[in-house]
Design a protein around this motif. Sequence first.
Motif, short mmCIF file in Angstrom:
data_model
loop_
_atom_site.label_atom_id
_atom_site.label_comp_id
_atom_site.label_asym_id
_atom_site.label_seq_id
_atom_site.Cartn_x
_atom_site.Cartn_y
_atom_site.Cartn_z
N ASN A 121 0.84 -1.19 0.00
CA ASN A 121 0.00 0.00 0.00
C ASN A 121 0.87 1.24 0.00
OD1 ASN A 121 -2.50 -1.43 0.29
ND2 ASN A 121 -1.86 -1.86 2.37
N ILE A 122 0.50 2.19 -0.84
CA ILE A 122 1.18 3.48 -0.85
C ILE A 122 0.13 4.59 -0.89
CG2 ILE A 122 3.33 2.68 -1.91
CD1 ILE A 122 2.30 3.89 -4.53
N ARG A 123 0.56 5.76 -0.46
CA ARG A 123 -0.32 6.92 -0.45
C ARG A 123 0.33 7.98 -1.32
NH1 ARG A 123 -1.49 11.33 3.82
NH2 ARG A 123 0.64 10.89 4.45
N SER A 139 8.44 -4.26 -4.30
CA SER A 139 9.63 -3.84 -5.05
C SER A 139 9.31 -3.03 -6.29
CB SER A 139 10.51 -5.04 -5.41
OG SER A 139 10.94 -5.70 -4.24
N ALA A 140 8.11 -2.47 -6.36
CA ALA A 140 7.77 -1.58 -7.48
C ALA A 140 8.64 -0.34 -7.41
CB ALA A 140 6.29 -1.20 -7.43
N LEU A 143 1.80 14.03 -19.33
CA LEU A 143 2.68 14.94 -18.59
C LEU A 143 4.11 14.79 -19.09
CD1 LEU A 143 1.34 14.52 -14.95
CD2 LEU A 143 0.92 16.40 -16.53
N LYS A 144 4.71 15.89 -19.48
CA LYS A 144 6.07 15.86 -20.03
C LYS A 144 7.13 15.96 -18.94
CE LYS A 144 4.66 15.70 -24.24
NZ LYS A 144 4.45 14.42 -24.78
N SER A 145 6.79 16.60 -17.85
CA SER A 145 7.77 16.81 -16.79
C SER A 145 7.07 16.60 -15.46
CB SER A 145 8.32 18.24 -16.88
OG SER A 145 9.18 18.49 -15.81
N LEU A 146 7.64 15.76 -14.63
CA LEU A 146 7.04 15.45 -13.34
C LEU A 146 8.13 15.02 -12.38
CD1 LEU A 146 4.32 14.86 -11.73
CD2 LEU A 146 4.70 12.50 -12.44
N ARG A 147 8.15 15.62 -11.21
CA ARG A 147 9.07 15.18 -10.16
C ARG A 147 8.27 14.35 -9.18
NH1 ARG A 147 14.26 17.46 -9.53
NH2 ARG A 147 14.43 15.54 -8.36
N VAL A 148 8.93 13.37 -8.59
CA VAL A 148 8.31 12.52 -7.59
C VAL A 148 9.17 12.55 -6.34
CG1 VAL A 148 7.63 10.15 -7.03
CG2 VAL A 148 7.29 11.02 -9.35
N ALA A 149 8.52 12.68 -5.20
CA ALA A 149 9.23 12.62 -3.93
C ALA A 149 8.70 11.43 -3.14
CB ALA A 149 9.04 13.90 -3.14
N ILE A 150 9.62 10.74 -2.48
CA ILE A 150 9.26 9.63 -1.60
C ILE A 150 9.63 10.06 -0.19
CG2 ILE A 150 9.65 7.22 -0.98
CD1 ILE A 150 10.60 6.75 -3.86
N LYS A 180 8.42 1.41 -0.96
CA LYS A 180 8.22 0.50 0.18
C LYS A 180 6.81 0.67 0.73
CE LYS A 180 13.07 0.91 1.43
NZ LYS A 180 13.38 1.98 0.47
N GLU A 181 6.34 -0.35 1.42
CA GLU A 181 5.02 -0.34 2.05
C GLU A 181 4.82 0.95 2.84
OE1 GLU A 181 1.29 -2.01 3.21
OE2 GLU A 181 2.74 -2.92 1.87
N ASN A 182 3.66 1.56 2.66
CA ASN A 182 3.26 2.77 3.37
C ASN A 182 4.08 4.02 3.07
OD1 ASN A 182 1.06 1.51 4.74
ND2 ASN A 182 2.55 0.55 6.09
N ASP A 183 4.87 4.00 1.98
CA ASP A 183 5.57 5.21 1.56
C ASP A 183 4.55 6.30 1.25
OD1 ASP A 183 8.23 4.47 1.73
OD2 ASP A 183 8.41 3.97 -0.40
N GLU A 184 4.95 7.54 1.52
CA GLU A 184 4.15 8.68 1.10
C GLU A 184 4.80 9.25 -0.15
OE1 GLU A 184 2.29 11.99 3.62
OE2 GLU A 184 4.18 12.83 2.86
N ILE A 185 4.07 9.24 -1.23
CA ILE A 185 4.57 9.70 -2.52
C ILE A 185 3.94 11.05 -2.82
CG2 ILE A 185 4.78 9.13 -4.96
CD1 ILE A 185 5.94 7.01 -2.97
N VAL A 186 4.76 11.99 -3.28
CA VAL A 186 4.24 13.29 -3.68
C VAL A 186 4.54 13.50 -5.16
CG1 VAL A 186 4.38 15.78 -3.30
CG2 VAL A 186 4.60 14.22 -1.36
N LEU A 187 3.51 13.82 -5.91
CA LEU A 187 3.65 14.11 -7.33
C LEU A 187 3.78 15.62 -7.48
CD1 LEU A 187 0.87 11.78 -8.80
CD2 LEU A 187 3.31 11.28 -8.48
#
Length: 80
Positions: free
Chosen positions: A2-4, A27-28, A47-54, A66-73
């Motif tokens: 699960n991720i948020r 392991s995604a 979307l041509k440009s996108l940053r992702v934060a974990i 990883k399980e329960n990571d908080e992902i920010v687009l």
Amino acid sequence: MNIRILCFGITRDIIGQFEYATTLENSATVADLKEHLSVNFPTFATLKSLRVAINSDYAEDSAILKENDEIVLIPPVSGG
């Protein structure tokens, strides 16, 4: 696992909500997440440009989630 995902800017418009929870294979990677979002929200693929934060740190496409990571687009921003 699960991720948020927290969505800002145009990603919020595409996904239709600020917070989106989903399940991915163990392991995604960030690239797998982007593919998942593109399949479930086809406009996301445009979307041509996108940053992702974990968990508050910028991440490359090869970063493993990883399980329960908080992902920010973080979409591109413009201003003046």
